[in-house]
Design an enzyme around this catalytic site. Structure first.
Site, PDB file in Angstrom:
ATOM      1  N   GLN A 159     -13.237   6.395  -5.143  1.00  0.00           N
ATOM      2  CA  GLN A 159     -11.933   5.938  -6.127  1.00  0.00           C
ATOM      3  C   GLN A 159     -12.673   5.419  -7.268  1.00  0.00           C
ATOM      4  O   GLN A 159     -12.112   5.487  -8.612  1.00  0.00           O
ATOM      5  CB  GLN A 159     -10.895   5.471  -5.046  1.00  0.00           C
ATOM      6  CG  GLN A 159      -9.901   4.656  -6.179  1.00  0.00           C
ATOM      7  CD  GLN A 159      -8.665   3.899  -5.358  1.00  0.00           C
ATOM      8  OE1 GLN A 159      -7.951   4.739  -4.539  1.00  0.00           O
ATOM      9  NE2 GLN A 159      -8.699   2.696  -5.300  1.00  0.00           N
TER      10      GLN A 159
ATOM     11  N   HIS B 191      -7.227  -7.566  -0.353  1.00  0.00           N
ATOM     12  CA  HIS B 191      -6.586  -7.724  -1.654  1.00  0.00           C
ATOM     13  C   HIS B 191      -6.593  -8.921  -2.443  1.00  0.00           C
ATOM     14  O   HIS B 191      -6.625  -9.259  -3.532  1.00  0.00           O
ATOM     15  CB  HIS B 191      -5.023  -7.282  -1.511  1.00  0.00           C
ATOM     16  CG  HIS B 191      -4.955  -5.797  -0.798  1.00  0.00           C
ATOM     17  ND1 HIS B 191      -4.290  -5.646   0.305  1.00  0.00           N
ATOM     18  CD2 HIS B 191      -4.998  -4.549  -1.634  1.00  0.00           C
ATOM     19  CE1 HIS B 191      -4.086  -4.196   0.503  1.00  0.00           C
ATOM     20  NE2 HIS B 191      -4.594  -3.671  -0.661  1.00  0.00           N
TER      21      HIS B 191
ATOM     22  N   LYS C 204     -14.396  -0.936  -1.600  1.00  0.00           N
ATOM     23  CA  LYS C 204     -14.123  -0.187   0.167  1.00  0.00           C
ATOM     24  C   LYS C 204     -13.984   1.097  -0.410  1.00  0.00           C
ATOM     25  O   LYS C 204     -14.456   2.177   0.260  1.00  0.00           O
ATOM     26  CB  LYS C 204     -12.974  -1.105   0.551  1.00  0.00           C
ATOM     27  CG  LYS C 204     -12.271  -0.155   1.582  1.00  0.00           C
ATOM     28  CD  LYS C 204     -13.071  -0.367   2.848  1.00  0.00           C
ATOM     29  CE  LYS C 204     -12.330   0.356   3.963  1.00  0.00           C
ATOM     30  NZ  LYS C 204     -11.096   1.369   3.867  1.00  0.00           N
TER      31      LYS C 204
ATOM     32  N   ARG D  55      -4.786   0.309   6.766  1.00  0.00           N
ATOM     33  CA  ARG D  55      -4.655   1.293   8.069  1.00  0.00           C
ATOM     34  C   ARG D  55      -5.354   0.733   9.281  1.00  0.00           C
ATOM     35  O   ARG D  55      -4.999   1.569  10.327  1.00  0.00           O
ATOM     36  CB  ARG D  55      -5.154   2.618   7.438  1.00  0.00           C
ATOM     37  CG  ARG D  55      -4.376   3.412   6.382  1.00  0.00           C
ATOM     38  CD  ARG D  55      -4.932   4.760   6.181  1.00  0.00           C
ATOM     39  NE  ARG D  55      -4.129   5.438   5.360  1.00  0.00           N
ATOM     40  CZ  ARG D  55      -4.350   5.797   4.070  1.00  0.00           C
ATOM     41  NH1 ARG D  55      -5.254   5.319   3.581  1.00  0.00           N
ATOM     42  NH2 ARG D  55      -3.521   6.659   3.585  1.00  0.00           N
TER      43      ARG D  55
ATOM     44  N   GLN E 146      -0.252  10.570  -4.108  1.00  0.00           N
ATOM     45  CA  GLN E 146      -1.788  10.580  -3.775  1.00  0.00           C
ATOM     46  C   GLN E 146      -1.440  10.911  -2.063  1.00  0.00           C
ATOM     47  O   GLN E 146      -2.784  10.807  -1.699  1.00  0.00           O
ATOM     48  CB  GLN E 146      -2.303   9.245  -4.093  1.00  0.00           C
ATOM     49  CG  GLN E 146      -1.905   7.978  -3.297  1.00  0.00           C
ATOM     50  CD  GLN E 146      -2.685   6.834  -3.937  1.00  0.00           C
ATOM     51  OE1 GLN E 146      -2.299   6.334  -4.930  1.00  0.00           O
ATOM     52  NE2 GLN E 146      -3.771   6.310  -3.282  1.00  0.00           N
TER      53      GLN E 146
END
Ligand code: PAF
Length: 283
Positions: A159, A36, A155, A193, A60
């Site tokens: 999306q 990020h 990554k 995660r 989502q």
């Protein structure tokens, strides 16, 4: 500046627009890491003002996924943003974004639904409705912040491709800036995660980048047949890895490839310690 309401953000944006300043948006779900940070740094370097949104978007997540245990670290996130020169950290509540009762019934929410062709494969196959939730929240964030540029990591390549399509199809007046994957020295792609993994799990998770790098090496040596390239993966897998998919697809429209070329992305998803991990590489 940490803001929680849409009205407060709008007020700031109005002033910046009046001054003719360019605005960058980095949408996130928080638990910020160096991946990020690299998006934020790009925005701060390119734009006069940068907004980072921190919102664990309930719509989502599919039933049974990690919505409740998703890491929430707003204080550390705010500190990272301040240090990086971010102007606004926008951290709304689900109620602020969706109003009362959204969790009880999605029937009362207008959704932005990307084309089925883009969402019936890869992550969309096991996470039904996930990309509807992503497109809806990102569209809302675009409307609230009205950025000139929005920064997304490669990554989450599926999306990124879907969001680019949404911006094009809906004539949203901004430019999406794709940013490279950030990896640990070991090769593991950074992800919020990864926090769920034990040290041993982190070691096992290196299998994703190993498979992808090996495929790229074979491709560079002249192997273009996708079947042959896929087969090179199996020697890396053991009983600790539950492979969900390994697929070769076009980087613009996600069409499946039989022969790999320079427009191909190799996508992989697998579970380690029951944590679902994804990665990809461009050939
Ligand atoms: O990539 C993410 O973290 C999320 O999907 C996003 C784009 C912030 C939307 O909630």
């Amino acid at each position: 500046m940490l803001l929680h309401t849409i009205a407060e953000v709008r007020e700031q944006i109005k002033n910046w627009k009046k001054e003719g300043l360019t605005i960058g948006l980095v949408p996130t779900m928080g638990a910020l890491h160096n991946g990020h940070k690299s998006l934020i740094e790009k925005s701060v370097a390119k734009c006069d003002r940068t907004v980072v949104s921190v919102f664990v978007n309930p719509i989502q997540f599919c039933p049974g996924e990690d919505l409740d245990k998703y890491p929430r670290t707003i204080e550390a996130d705010e500190a990272l943003c301040t240090e990086a020169g971010v102007d606004i950290v926008f951290a709304p509540s689900p109620k602020e974004m969706y109003g009362e009762g959204h969790i009880l019934s999605n029937d009362f929410l207008t959704y932005v639904i990307p084309p089925y062709f883009y969402t019936d494969k890869l992550c969309g196959k096991s996470r039904v409705g996930h990309f509807d939730g992503v497109c809806t929240v990102v569209n809302k964030l675009f409307n609230i912040v009205q950025p000139d540029f929005a920064f997304f990591g490669k990554k989450d390549m599926q999306q990124l491709i879907i969001l680019k399509k949404m911006v094009k199809d809906l004539n949203i007046p901004l430019e999406i800036i794709p940013c490279p994957i950030v990896r640990e020295e070991s090769g593991l792609a950074l992800s919020s995660r990864n926090k769920y993994l034990s040290e041993k799990g982190k070691e096992e998770a290196l299998v994703l980048s190993r498979i992808l790098l090996n495929i790229k090496m074979c491709y560079n040596k002249g192997i273009k047949d996708v079947k042959a390239l896929s087969e090179t993966a199996y020697k890396f897998l053991n009983e600790n890895h539950a492979l969900e998919y390994l697929e070769f697809r076009d980087k613009d429209n996600l069409e499946e490839k039989e022969i790999a070329d320079s427009n191909t992305v190799v996508f992989i998803a697998l579970r380690v310690e029951n944590v679902r991990l994804i990665d990809n590489i461009e050939l």
